[in-house]
Every structure is written in structure tokens, then in C-alpha cells.
Write a protein that holds these residues in place. Structure first.
Motif, mmCIF file in Angstrom:
data_model
loop_
_atom_site.group_PDB
_atom_site.id
_atom_site.type_symbol
_atom_site.label_atom_id
_atom_site.label_comp_id
_atom_site.label_asym_id
_atom_site.label_seq_id
_atom_site.Cartn_x
_atom_site.Cartn_y
_atom_site.Cartn_z
ATOM 1 N N LEU A 175 0.408 -1.294 -0.050
ATOM 2 C CA LEU A 175 -0.003 -0.155 0.020
ATOM 3 C C LEU A 175 0.832 1.260 -0.038
ATOM 4 O O LEU A 175 2.058 1.314 0.316
ATOM 5 C CB LEU A 175 -0.810 -0.044 1.177
ATOM 6 C CG LEU A 175 -1.912 -1.184 1.541
ATOM 7 C CD1 LEU A 175 -2.249 -1.182 3.004
ATOM 8 C CD2 LEU A 175 -2.650 -1.382 0.444
ATOM 9 N N THR A 176 0.268 2.445 -0.342
ATOM 10 C CA THR A 176 0.980 3.540 -0.380
ATOM 11 C C THR A 176 0.328 4.396 0.823
ATOM 12 O O THR A 176 -0.863 4.453 1.020
ATOM 13 C CB THR A 176 0.640 4.396 -1.326
ATOM 14 O OG1 THR A 176 1.278 3.644 -2.662
ATOM 15 C CG2 THR A 176 1.462 5.716 -1.509
ATOM 16 N N LEU A 177 1.217 4.841 1.898
ATOM 17 C CA LEU A 177 0.803 5.850 2.797
ATOM 18 C C LEU A 177 0.215 7.019 2.479
ATOM 19 O O LEU A 177 0.484 7.631 1.917
ATOM 20 C CB LEU A 177 2.164 6.072 3.919
ATOM 21 C CG LEU A 177 2.671 4.978 4.458
ATOM 22 C CD1 LEU A 177 3.817 5.337 5.238
ATOM 23 C CD2 LEU A 177 1.470 4.280 5.528
ATOM 24 N N GLU A 178 -1.114 7.161 3.216
ATOM 25 C CA GLU A 178 -1.702 8.595 2.793
ATOM 26 C C GLU A 178 -1.436 9.567 3.669
ATOM 27 O O GLU A 178 -1.198 10.815 3.515
ATOM 28 C CB GLU A 178 -3.085 8.323 2.844
ATOM 29 C CG GLU A 178 -4.167 9.720 2.696
ATOM 30 C CD GLU A 178 -5.584 9.062 2.685
ATOM 31 O OE1 GLU A 178 -6.186 9.410 3.625
ATOM 32 O OE2 GLU A 178 -6.077 8.960 1.396
ATOM 33 N N ALA A 179 -1.126 9.150 4.958
ATOM 34 C CA ALA A 179 -0.449 10.099 6.058
ATOM 35 C C ALA A 179 0.887 9.365 6.517
ATOM 36 O O ALA A 179 0.814 8.147 6.612
ATOM 37 C CB ALA A 179 -1.543 10.342 7.195
ATOM 38 N N PRO A 180 1.837 10.090 7.069
ATOM 39 C CA PRO A 180 3.090 9.401 7.345
ATOM 40 C C PRO A 180 2.851 8.716 8.709
ATOM 41 O O PRO A 180 1.765 9.021 9.491
ATOM 42 C CB PRO A 180 3.844 10.862 7.536
ATOM 43 C CG PRO A 180 3.033 11.738 7.944
ATOM 44 C CD PRO A 180 1.809 11.616 6.896
ATOM 45 N N ILE A 181 3.729 7.693 8.858
ATOM 46 C CA ILE A 181 3.738 7.162 10.173
ATOM 47 C C ILE A 181 4.802 7.890 11.093
ATOM 48 O O ILE A 181 5.696 7.866 11.027
ATOM 49 C CB ILE A 181 4.210 5.626 9.956
ATOM 50 C CG1 ILE A 181 3.432 4.675 9.126
ATOM 51 C CG2 ILE A 181 4.487 4.764 11.326
ATOM 52 C CD1 ILE A 181 3.684 3.385 8.901
ATOM 53 N N LEU A 182 3.981 8.354 12.110
ATOM 54 C CA LEU A 182 4.695 9.151 13.331
ATOM 55 C C LEU A 182 4.134 8.555 14.551
ATOM 56 O O LEU A 182 3.034 8.351 14.818
ATOM 57 C CB LEU A 182 4.356 10.658 13.037
ATOM 58 C CG LEU A 182 4.549 11.367 11.759
ATOM 59 C CD1 LEU A 182 4.017 12.725 11.727
ATOM 60 C CD2 LEU A 182 5.978 11.351 11.692
ATOM 61 N N ASN A 183 5.316 8.341 15.337
ATOM 62 C CA ASN A 183 5.088 7.586 16.632
ATOM 63 C C ASN A 183 4.442 6.330 16.457
ATOM 64 O O ASN A 183 3.440 6.309 17.401
ATOM 65 C CB ASN A 183 4.256 8.474 17.705
ATOM 66 C CG ASN A 183 4.989 9.931 17.804
ATOM 67 O OD1 ASN A 183 6.342 9.869 17.877
ATOM 68 N ND2 ASN A 183 4.362 11.163 17.781
ATOM 69 N N GLY A 184 4.662 5.672 15.507
ATOM 70 C CA GLY A 184 3.749 4.548 15.185
ATOM 71 C C GLY A 184 2.770 4.051 14.340
ATOM 72 O O GLY A 184 2.248 2.959 14.207
ATOM 73 N N PHE A 185 1.975 5.293 14.149
ATOM 74 C CA PHE A 185 0.601 5.152 13.621
ATOM 75 C C PHE A 185 0.621 6.058 12.434
ATOM 76 O O PHE A 185 1.110 7.194 12.419
ATOM 77 C CB PHE A 185 -0.268 5.453 14.545
ATOM 78 C CG PHE A 185 -0.734 4.351 15.652
ATOM 79 C CD1 PHE A 185 -1.272 3.195 15.201
ATOM 80 C CD2 PHE A 185 0.024 4.561 16.618
ATOM 81 C CE1 PHE A 185 -1.456 2.256 16.421
ATOM 82 C CE2 PHE A 185 0.003 3.598 17.820
ATOM 83 C CZ PHE A 185 -0.716 2.464 17.625
ATOM 84 N N GLY A 186 -0.102 5.781 11.217
ATOM 85 C CA GLY A 186 -0.319 6.531 10.270
ATOM 86 C C GLY A 186 -1.626 6.022 9.388
ATOM 87 O O GLY A 186 -2.449 5.397 10.258
ATOM 88 N N ARG A 187 -1.778 6.360 8.273
ATOM 89 C CA ARG A 187 -2.972 6.081 7.500
ATOM 90 C C ARG A 187 -2.748 5.756 6.007
ATOM 91 O O ARG A 187 -1.740 6.224 5.480
ATOM 92 C CB ARG A 187 -3.879 7.089 7.278
ATOM 93 C CG ARG A 187 -4.659 7.470 8.565
ATOM 94 C CD ARG A 187 -5.830 8.398 8.575
ATOM 95 N NE ARG A 187 -5.646 9.549 7.514
ATOM 96 C CZ ARG A 187 -5.229 10.828 7.722
ATOM 97 N NH1 ARG A 187 -5.141 11.121 9.024
ATOM 98 N NH2 ARG A 187 -4.917 11.650 6.767
ATOM 99 N N ALA A 188 -3.290 4.659 5.669
ATOM 100 C CA ALA A 188 -3.034 4.094 4.173
ATOM 101 C C ALA A 188 -4.456 3.958 3.556
ATOM 102 O O ALA A 188 -5.395 3.323 4.093
ATOM 103 C CB ALA A 188 -2.248 2.878 4.086
ATOM 104 N N LYS A 189 -4.506 4.369 2.261
ATOM 105 C CA LYS A 189 -5.715 4.067 1.435
ATOM 106 C C LYS A 189 -5.631 2.816 0.684
ATOM 107 O O LYS A 189 -4.757 2.445 0.013
ATOM 108 C CB LYS A 189 -5.862 5.128 0.372
ATOM 109 C CG LYS A 189 -7.377 5.222 -0.085
ATOM 110 C CD LYS A 189 -7.349 6.453 -0.912
ATOM 111 C CE LYS A 189 -9.099 6.500 -1.275
ATOM 112 N NZ LYS A 189 -9.405 7.775 -1.923
#
Length: 146
Positions: free
Chosen positions: A97-111
Motif C-alpha cells: 500500500l501507499t501511505l496517505e499520512a506519514p507514520i509518526l510515533n508508530g501510527f499513520g494512514r493508508a488508503k
């Protein structure tokens, strides 16, 4: 008066009743036994046989049909998509997948398709980074850099 005579259409009516019963009590057993009744009706239409022979033929065909139904249902491989139907996240295991929001402090978002999933990763990654799904924890996809 001659004894009771079973006509071919009696068997076909039984086949229809068993097929209708299958709609209310699903499991494919009644459908196969209904097929046996239909076959007996076809035999009775073709050859004049007595009621005892018809009942024996129906019994044999019904048992064979039931065993055949078990054989067919057992040999049918489970559909991969259906096996994860109520565990939606598991169908994404191994996908990149491609990250929609960066992974910061262990968590992010992917579409994924038309849905945005929360993702968890050990390393911080920038937006647009490619990640591989390695696990599922509830509604969070576990990912690693691809």
C-alpha cells in the motif's frame, strides 16, 4: 379393486416438495434427495415397476445422492475471499500500500481501495512511502516498509 398404484408424477411432486423444503431448511440434503425422487419418477414413466421396487429404488438413490452431496460439498475448496468475509483486514495481508499520512510515533494512514485504514509500523515513514501489510490488529493494519 386393484392395489394402490404410484404414478410417475407422484414422485415428481415429491421432488418438488423436497426442493421447496430446501429453501426453508438449507443444507443441500433435501435437494439431492429430491433429485433421487425425480429419477424414480423418470424410471416409473419409462418402466412399469411395482411400489416395493419403487421404494427400494428411491431408498438406494436417496442414500447415494446424500453421499454424493457430502462428497461434492467436501471437495469444494473454500473461496479465499469468503473465508475472510467477516475479517476484512486479513484479506489485505501481503499487499503493498501507499501511505496517505506519514507514520509518526508508530501510527499513520493508508488508503486501500476506497477506504482509509489506520496503520501501525515500527519505523516512522513519510507520506507516499510504500508499505507491506504484515498483520491485522482489530481495525489497524500492521505494516513494514516495502
Amino acid at each position: 379393486m386393484e392395489g394402490f398404484r404410484v404414478l410417475y408424477w407422484y414422485w415428481w411432486c415429491l421432488a418438488l416438495v423436497l426442493a421447496a423444503l430446501e429453501m426453508f431448511i438449507p443444507g443441500a440434503a433435501f435437494l439431492w434427495i429430491g433429485g433421487a425422487a425425480a429419477l424414480v419418477g423418470l424410471v416409473v414413466l419409462s418402466v412399469d415397476i411395482g411400489l416395493p421396487a419403487q421404494l427400494v429404488l428411491f431408498g438406494v438413490l436417496a442414500v447415494l445422492a446424500w453421499f454424493l452431496s457430502r462428497l461434492v460439498s467436501r471437495s469444494d475448496p473454500a473461496d479465499g475471499h469468503a473465508s475472510t468475509l467477516n475479517r476484512r483486514g486479513e484479506q489485505y495481508l501481503g499487499q503493498v500500500l501507499t501511505l496517505e499520512a506519514p507514520i509518526l510515533n508508530g501510527f499513520g494512514r493508508a488508503k486501500v481501495g476506497d477506504t482509509v485504514w489506520r496503520v501501525a509500523g515500527l519505523a516512522d515513514l513519510p507520506e507516499g512511502a510504500r508499505v507491506r501489510v504484515t498483520g491485522v490488529d482489530g481495525t489497524v493494519l500492521r505494516v513494514e516498509a516495502a
